[in-house]
Design a protein around this motif. Structure first.
Motif, short mmCIF file in Angstrom:
data_model
loop_
_atom_site.label_atom_id
_atom_site.label_comp_id
_atom_site.label_asym_id
_atom_site.label_seq_id
_atom_site.Cartn_x
_atom_site.Cartn_y
_atom_site.Cartn_z
N ASN A 157 0.84 -0.97 0.03
CA ASN A 157 0.09 -0.07 0.00
C ASN A 157 0.85 1.18 0.06
O ASN A 157 1.49 1.65 1.05
CB ASN A 157 -0.87 -0.08 1.38
CG ASN A 157 -1.98 1.18 1.26
OD1 ASN A 157 -1.67 2.13 0.76
ND2 ASN A 157 -3.03 0.78 1.79
N GLY A 158 1.17 1.81 -1.05
CA GLY A 158 1.93 3.10 -1.28
C GLY A 158 3.30 2.83 -1.54
O GLY A 158 4.24 3.85 -1.58
N GLY A 159 3.80 1.33 -1.68
CA GLY A 159 5.18 1.07 -1.90
C GLY A 159 5.33 0.13 -2.87
O GLY A 159 4.49 -0.68 -3.31
N SER A 198 -4.57 -3.09 0.02
CA SER A 198 -5.12 -2.19 -1.06
C SER A 198 -5.74 -2.80 -2.26
O SER A 198 -6.02 -4.05 -2.04
CB SER A 198 -3.93 -1.21 -1.26
OG SER A 198 -4.15 -0.13 -2.12
N LYS A 202 -6.14 1.32 -6.90
CA LYS A 202 -5.88 2.48 -6.16
C LYS A 202 -4.32 2.60 -6.23
O LYS A 202 -3.80 3.76 -6.38
CB LYS A 202 -6.09 2.23 -4.37
CG LYS A 202 -5.48 3.24 -3.52
CD LYS A 202 -5.95 2.83 -2.01
CE LYS A 202 -5.34 3.65 -1.09
NZ LYS A 202 -3.92 3.61 -0.84
N GLU A 203 -3.34 1.63 -6.33
CA GLU A 203 -2.04 1.79 -6.55
C GLU A 203 -1.77 2.51 -7.76
O GLU A 203 -0.72 3.07 -7.90
CB GLU A 203 -1.45 0.51 -6.27
CG GLU A 203 -1.46 -0.25 -4.81
CD GLU A 203 -1.18 0.99 -3.62
OE1 GLU A 203 -0.10 1.46 -3.51
OE2 GLU A 203 -2.04 0.95 -2.95
N SER A 206 -2.05 5.84 -7.14
CA SER A 206 -1.43 6.70 -6.14
C SER A 206 -0.03 6.31 -5.65
O SER A 206 0.62 7.11 -5.02
CB SER A 206 -2.52 6.89 -4.81
OG SER A 206 -2.64 5.43 -4.43
N ASN A 207 0.37 5.19 -6.18
CA ASN A 207 1.60 4.38 -5.69
C ASN A 207 2.69 5.22 -6.42
O ASN A 207 2.72 5.33 -7.76
CB ASN A 207 1.48 3.06 -5.84
CG ASN A 207 2.74 2.56 -5.17
OD1 ASN A 207 3.85 2.80 -5.44
ND2 ASN A 207 2.65 1.33 -4.62
N PRO A 208 3.44 6.20 -5.83
CA PRO A 208 4.62 6.85 -6.52
C PRO A 208 5.63 6.04 -7.29
O PRO A 208 6.16 6.64 -8.23
CB PRO A 208 5.34 7.65 -5.45
CG PRO A 208 5.25 6.88 -4.28
CD PRO A 208 3.61 6.35 -4.42
#
Length: 217
Positions: A157-159, A198, A202-203, A206-208
């Protein structure tokens, strides 16, 4: 009727071990039993399940540390990861020394997994995807019926997973995520090796590290 699961964080690394089961047969598998075996056995007992196999996504200690003793105690086979992670499993004594864990002996699984394999849990099926980058033999397990993937340390989630370990590679990991996971669909939920769940959708926004649908604003 479908695949059910509960997450049990184990080890000081808070690794997400997933207890997964078929709600028709109550047959279960443990994905990445990294340690704290007593917690896993308690959860299985509490849910009234019968464990028939242990499944590994990759060979890192926090994901596999409890595997050999638990398999011996339950009398069940160990399935996965891909054979490219054999060197990680053979290096477990060194890994446990490095991370200050109790000594973990080297082992090989009863069956290595390959791209395209199918692992059954009761009446449920999990498709196997070979997803190198974090480790060369990492695999992801996907249930189309439940629309959920167990992705180990490939994606968070986010990485994304680290790629600075031996035989890790950043671009290979990105290719695994975009080439193997994204085609499964934005609605798919995933259980990462650490942290909260997640969805691929979504990733992708939003996941950089892997976003490819960033909104223009």
């Amino acid at each position: 009727m479908s695949l059910q699961f509960e997450i049990v964080p184990v080890t000081p690394f808070q690794q997400n071990c997933s207890v997964i089961w078929c709600d028709e047969t109550n047959e279960a598998a443990l994905v990445d039993p990294g340690g704290d075996i007593h917690l896993l056995k308690n959860k299985v007992q509490q849910l009234g399940l019968t464990v028939t196999k242990l499944i590994l996504t990759h060979g890192h200690l926090d994901h596999v540390g409890g595997t050999a003793p638990l398999a011996a105690e339950l009398g069940v086979p160990v399935i996965g990861p891909h054979k490219e992670d054999a060197f990680w499993l053979q290096g477990l004594p060194r890994q446990s020394e490095m991370f200050g864990f109790p000594l973990t002996e080297a082992f090989d699984p009863d069956q290595w997994l390959e791209e395209g394999d199918v692992v059954t849990v009761g009446n449920q099926s999990l498709s196997v995807y070979h997803t190198p980058g974090h480790t060369p033999g990492h695999v992801v397990l996907y249930s189309a019926e439940a629309s959920v993937a167990f992705v180990g340390d490939v994606l968070f989630n986010g990485g994304i997973g680290r790629t600075d370990f031996p035989k890790g590679d950043f671009q290979t990991l990105i290719n695994s995520i975009k080439g193997k996971l994204w085609p499964l669909g934005n609605d798919v939920s995933f259980v990462p090796g650490h942290g909260p769940m997640s969805t691929f959708g979504k990733e992708r926004v939003s996941n950089p590290f892997v976003a490819d649908e960033m909104p223009l604003y």
